[in-house]
Enzyme design. Structure first.
Site, PDB file in Angstrom:
ATOM      1  N   CYS A   9       0.768  -1.265   0.079  1.00 24.44           N
ATOM      2  CA  CYS A   9      -0.011   0.106  -0.004  1.00 24.44           C
ATOM      3  C   CYS A   9       0.864   1.233   0.017  1.00 24.44           C
ATOM      4  O   CYS A   9       1.970   1.297   0.267  1.00 24.44           O
ATOM      5  CB  CYS A   9      -0.777  -0.136   1.346  1.00 24.44           C
ATOM      6  N   ASP A 133      -6.595  -2.486  11.128  1.00 19.32           N
ATOM      7  CA  ASP A 133      -5.416  -1.574  11.063  1.00 19.32           C
ATOM      8  C   ASP A 133      -5.146  -1.037  12.496  1.00 19.32           C
ATOM      9  O   ASP A 133      -6.068  -1.071  13.385  1.00 19.32           O
ATOM     10  CB  ASP A 133      -5.325  -0.573  10.163  1.00 19.32           C
TER      11      ASP A 133
HETATM   12  O1  LIG Z   1      -0.991   5.084   3.996  1.00 22.69           O
HETATM   13  C1  LIG Z   1      -1.190   5.959   4.342  1.00 22.69           C
HETATM   14  O2  LIG Z   1      -0.445   7.049   4.406  1.00 22.69           O
HETATM   15  C2  LIG Z   1      -2.619   6.303   5.018  1.00 22.69           C
HETATM   16  C3  LIG Z   1      -2.997   7.231   5.391  1.00 22.69           C
HETATM   17  C4  LIG Z   1      -4.272   7.670   5.979  1.00 22.69           C
HETATM   18  C5  LIG Z   1      -5.173   6.601   6.072  1.00 22.69           C
HETATM   19  C6  LIG Z   1      -4.683   5.415   5.621  1.00 22.69           C
HETATM   20  C7  LIG Z   1      -3.386   4.992   5.142  1.00 22.69           C
HETATM   21  N1  LIG Z   1      -3.108   3.908   4.893  1.00 22.69           N
HETATM   22  C8  LIG Z   1      -3.856   2.779   4.798  1.00 22.69           C
HETATM   23  C9  LIG Z   1      -3.185   1.368   4.668  1.00 22.69           C
HETATM   24  O3  LIG Z   1      -4.017   0.461   3.927  1.00 22.69           O
HETATM   25  C10 LIG Z   1      -2.002   1.003   5.158  1.00 22.69           C
HETATM   26  O4  LIG Z   1      -1.401  -0.015   4.412  1.00 22.69           O
HETATM   27  C11 LIG Z   1      -2.068   0.699   6.429  1.00 22.69           C
HETATM   28  O5  LIG Z   1      -2.498   1.908   7.369  1.00 22.69           O
HETATM   29  C12 LIG Z   1      -0.646  -0.177   7.202  1.00 22.69           C
HETATM   30  O6  LIG Z   1       0.186   1.111   7.182  1.00 22.69           O
HETATM   31  P1  LIG Z   1       1.489   0.518   7.772  1.00 22.69           P
HETATM   32  O7  LIG Z   1       1.064   0.315   9.444  1.00 22.69           O
HETATM   33  O8  LIG Z   1       2.419   1.926   7.670  1.00 22.69           O
HETATM   34  O9  LIG Z   1       2.057  -0.864   7.222  1.00 22.69           O
END
Ligand SMILES: O=C(O)c1ccccc1NCC(=O)[C@H](O)[C@H](O)COP(=O)(O)O
Length: 213
Positions: A9, A133
């Site tokens: 993502c 999440d």
């Molecule tokens: O990725 C972002 O910047 C984001 C910002 C605001 C809302 C959601 C966002 N990402 C959503 C996703 O699906 C991410 O992959 C998920 O939150 C996991 O993130 P991480 O903990 O950094 O792997």
């Protein structure tokens, strides 16, 4: 046992899309209308989507976007799946007539117990899957894990496990929950929105090894 699906993502660059595809990702997540270094315009996202081969999906991710903003992304990017990561109601998720993932931010008020989480899940029974999440001020992309045991009781819909995953903890996540899919953003980056091909490859290899284990 079917293999665990993998979503990478927050992609913003052509080389990162190519790296995710080469490593075997099942889907890429593109972020819209969020306060994030990973956010894209619909036109930029369409250019990234154009690089994808068949059978690799685009997940268009929103945080409290307006119906018009979502419609523009649907028209321009033509994602296979929507992902609602803000405070969208079931009706707001359903109004676009497209399959969607409902992000559930574990630890948010009312979503810090198995019972509260399951209650929230069932409000979105129309979702194609539930993405669990970590709760954070920025709504997502935090790089933080949550207590995975909270999710045990909510496997009524395909579960996508997310939040703080990386190559060194994803095998334990797969073994613990056996989710339908895993999702990662920070854990495969060298900087916000800038992915590392090496981290992507190691993450996907770790999932594949866990599936075989
Ligand atoms: O990725 C972002 O910047 C984001 C910002 C605001 C809302 C959601 C966002 N990402 C959503 C996703 O699906 C991410 O992959 C998920 O939150 C996991 O993130 P991480 O903990 O950094 O792997």
């Amino acid at each position: 046992m079917p293999r665990t699906r993998i979503k990478i993502c927050g992609l913003t660059r052509e080389e990162d899309v190519d790296a995710a595809v080469a490593a075997g990702a099942d889907a890429i997540g593109l972020v819209f209308y969020a306060r994030s270094a990973r956010a894209l315009t619909p036109e930029r996202a369409a250019a990234l989507r154009a690089r994808l081969p068949p059978f690799v999906d685009v997940v268009a991710l929103f945080v409290n976007a307006t119906p018009e903003e979502v419609s523009k992304v649907v028209d321009v990017v033509q994602p296979e799946l929507l992902q609602f990561h803000g405070d969208e109601t079931p009706a707001e998720c359903e109004r676009h007539g497209r399959r969607y993932l409902r992000a559930l931010r574990v630890g948010a008020p009312g979503m810090d117990t198995p019972e509260g989480l399951l209650k929230s899940c069932l409000e979105y029974s129309s979702a194609a899957g539930w993405l669990f999440d970590s709760h954070s001020d920025g709504y997502g992309g935090s790089g933080r894990t949550f207590d995975w045991s909270l999710v045990q009781s909510a496997n009524a819909r395909p579960v996508v496990l997310s939040g703080g995953l990386h190559a060194e903890n994803v095998a334990a996540a797969v073994a613990t929950l056996r989710p339908f899919a895993v999702d990662v953003s920070s854990g495969v980056e060298q900087a916000p929105g800038i992915k590392s091909a090496e981290k992507i490859a190691r993450f996907i290899a770790a999932v594949r090894q866990a599936d075989a284990g």
